[in-house]
Write a protein that holds these residues in place. Structure first.
Motif, mmCIF file in Angstrom:
data_model
loop_
_atom_site.group_PDB
_atom_site.id
_atom_site.type_symbol
_atom_site.label_atom_id
_atom_site.label_comp_id
_atom_site.label_asym_id
_atom_site.label_seq_id
_atom_site.Cartn_x
_atom_site.Cartn_y
_atom_site.Cartn_z
ATOM 1 N N ASP A 149 -8.315 5.518 2.038
ATOM 2 C CA ASP A 149 -7.945 5.312 0.635
ATOM 3 C C ASP A 149 -6.440 5.404 0.455
ATOM 4 O OD1 ASP A 149 -7.584 7.983 1.104
ATOM 5 O OD2 ASP A 149 -8.734 8.699 -0.605
ATOM 6 N N VAL A 150 -5.704 5.132 1.540
ATOM 7 C CA VAL A 150 -4.248 5.307 1.515
ATOM 8 C C VAL A 150 -3.555 4.012 1.116
ATOM 9 C CG1 VAL A 150 -4.246 7.171 3.200
ATOM 10 C CG2 VAL A 150 -4.105 4.806 3.986
ATOM 11 N N SER A 151 -2.336 4.176 0.586
ATOM 12 C CA SER A 151 -1.527 3.040 0.169
ATOM 13 C C SER A 151 -0.121 3.216 0.713
ATOM 14 C CB SER A 151 -1.490 2.960 -1.366
ATOM 15 O OG SER A 151 -0.586 1.971 -1.808
ATOM 16 N N HIS A 152 0.535 2.098 1.016
ATOM 17 C CA HIS A 152 1.904 2.123 1.523
ATOM 18 C C HIS A 152 2.736 1.112 0.743
ATOM 19 C CE1 HIS A 152 5.232 2.411 4.373
ATOM 20 N NE2 HIS A 152 5.257 1.080 4.389
ATOM 21 N N THR A 153 3.841 1.575 0.168
ATOM 22 C CA THR A 153 4.741 0.723 -0.604
ATOM 23 C C THR A 153 6.154 0.921 -0.102
ATOM 24 O OG1 THR A 153 3.341 0.928 -2.569
ATOM 25 C CG2 THR A 153 5.591 0.175 -2.924
ATOM 26 N N VAL A 154 6.927 -0.148 -0.068
ATOM 27 C CA VAL A 154 8.322 -0.088 0.351
ATOM 28 C C VAL A 154 9.196 -0.568 -0.800
ATOM 29 C CG1 VAL A 154 10.058 -0.969 1.950
ATOM 30 C CG2 VAL A 154 7.772 -0.418 2.778
#
Length: 401
Positions: A149-154
């Motif tokens: 359920d993880v998210s990664h944003t840059v």
């Protein structure tokens, strides 16, 4: 391991350095920390913690407390998600973990989160332009059965320094055929659990990682009072990246916690997606179709006329939004094609983009011609795959030059 919300510690047993982190789901957070360590190509683009994993020999993915090679993973305390940042700050103050300090350039003398920001309220909003990107946020997670359920944003915005423990809300814009205006939907938020600073080919960037909370169903925003002002003035027509909308009265709709549910608590994510797409008028945009209550995936599209290389073909085109699924689960894609083949028995061609699992597809359907159009030169990593393709009569690579 069950889903545990709380504060954790990772300790390097060689030099004693440690990292303190927070997460709504610690097991998934650890998996994100240690994902694909054996496949890193440029270590300089990784954050200091992952660089330490590589330097001191950790290659496996971790999801449980324990000692793995030269690193110890442990849970320090459990708490509710509202008090995560406060509890993390207390542990950082107490233990002074070295890796936290290393994650924080360009101000290495302080650590996240900043104490003066703990009680500030924000409404950070990010925009996802479907028309420019060609996919929905996290759409792969609707197609695969996973507990992640993880998210990664840059982002390159310095405001990211203040986002640990905050939420980033995501609005999706979709231009449907036949609609005069773009349609906007409130989609999800990510509760940020880690902010790190990295150097990439694009320059200095901030990486934001956290847990995803989907709307129970996407909320159509266009008709809500105040949206036009919010979109045009507060968000600058969604042209400036992440914005803090806390001073706009429209933020009350976005901040309403009752709209959201943690993504891994949704029993059937594909059904969630199908229900949303069933409300879209432009079916060409949809990954799914609902027929008599049954969900079908639009992996292939039948076309009476496929034009390329100055030729007209009758057959199927593969939907590239399923490219990753084809990579990870080719057997699924192969089975999805079977009923279509029966519906159109005279269509014997499928157009793909380059994918190594076309070989398996071609073997499963020896009477179907797999056509792979390409431009320019095929890059070196594909040379061995292309050699295998050329051994099969029903695989053709065709240059568009």
């Amino acid at each position: 391991m069950k889903s545990i919300c709380g504060i954790y510690k990772i300790t390097n047993l060689v030099n004693g350095k440690s990292y303190i982190g927070q997460s709504i789901n610690i097991s998934n957070r650890w998996k994100q920390h240690t994902q694909s360590l054996d496949k890193i190509k440029n270590i300089d683009e990784e954050n200091p913690l992952r660089r330490a994993f590589c330097k001191y020999g950790l290659t496996q993915q971790v999801s449980q407390p324990g000692i793995y090679g030269n690193f110890k993973f442990e849970i320090l305390l459990e708490c509710d998600k509202e008090s995560l940042t406060e509890n993390e700050y207390a542990k950082i103050e107490e233990l002074q973990p070295e890796y936290n300090r290393m994650m924080c350039p360009p101000s290495p003398d302080r650590m996240w989160p900043r104490k003066e920001n703990l009680n500030e309220q924000h409404c950070y909003v990010q925009y996802h332009n479907y028309d420019a990107l060609g996919y929905l946020p996290g759409e792969d997670s609707f197609l695969y059965k996973t507990e992640d359920d993880v998210s990664h944003t840059v982002s390159r915005k310095r405001v990211c320094l203040n986002m640990k423990g905050q939420k980033i809300y995501l609005i999706v814009g979709i231009k449907q055929y036949g609609h005069k205006k773009k349609d906007f939907f409130l989609w999800e938020y990510t509760q940020i659990e880690e902010v790190s600073f990295t150097e990439s080919m694009h320059g200095q960037e901030y990486s934001l990682d956290g847990s995803r909370f989907l709307c129970k169903e996407p909320i159509y925003l266009n008709d809500l009072p105040g949206f036009d002002y919010f979109a045009k003035h507060t968000m600058g027509s969604f042209a400036y990246g992440i914005q803090d909308a806390i001073n706009d009265p429209f933020s009350k709709y976005i901040l309403n916690e009752s709209n959201y549910i943690q993504i891994n608590k949704i029993k059937d994510r594909l059904n969630w997606l199908a229900n949303f797409e069933s409300q879209l008028d432009d079916k060409a945009l949809c990954l799914t179709s609902l027929n008599d209550g049954k969900i079908e995936l639009n992996c292939f599209q039948y076309c009476d006329e496929i034009q390329f290389c100055n030729e007209v073909h009758t057959g199927f085109t593969f939907n590239e939004r399923f490219y990753n699924l084809f990579q990870w689960n080719p057997d699924f894609i192969i089975e999805e094609f079977r009923p279509l083949q029966k519906q159109h028995p005279n269509a014997h061609e499928v157009v793909f983009s380059l994918n190594e699992n076309i070989l398996k597809f071609a073997q499963a359907y020896p009477d179907t011609l797999c056509i792979i159009p390409y431009c320019g030169e095929i890059e070196d990593p594909w040379n061995d795959v292309v050699k295998e393709f050329k051994k099969h009569k029903n695989i053709e690579l065709r240059s568009l030059d």
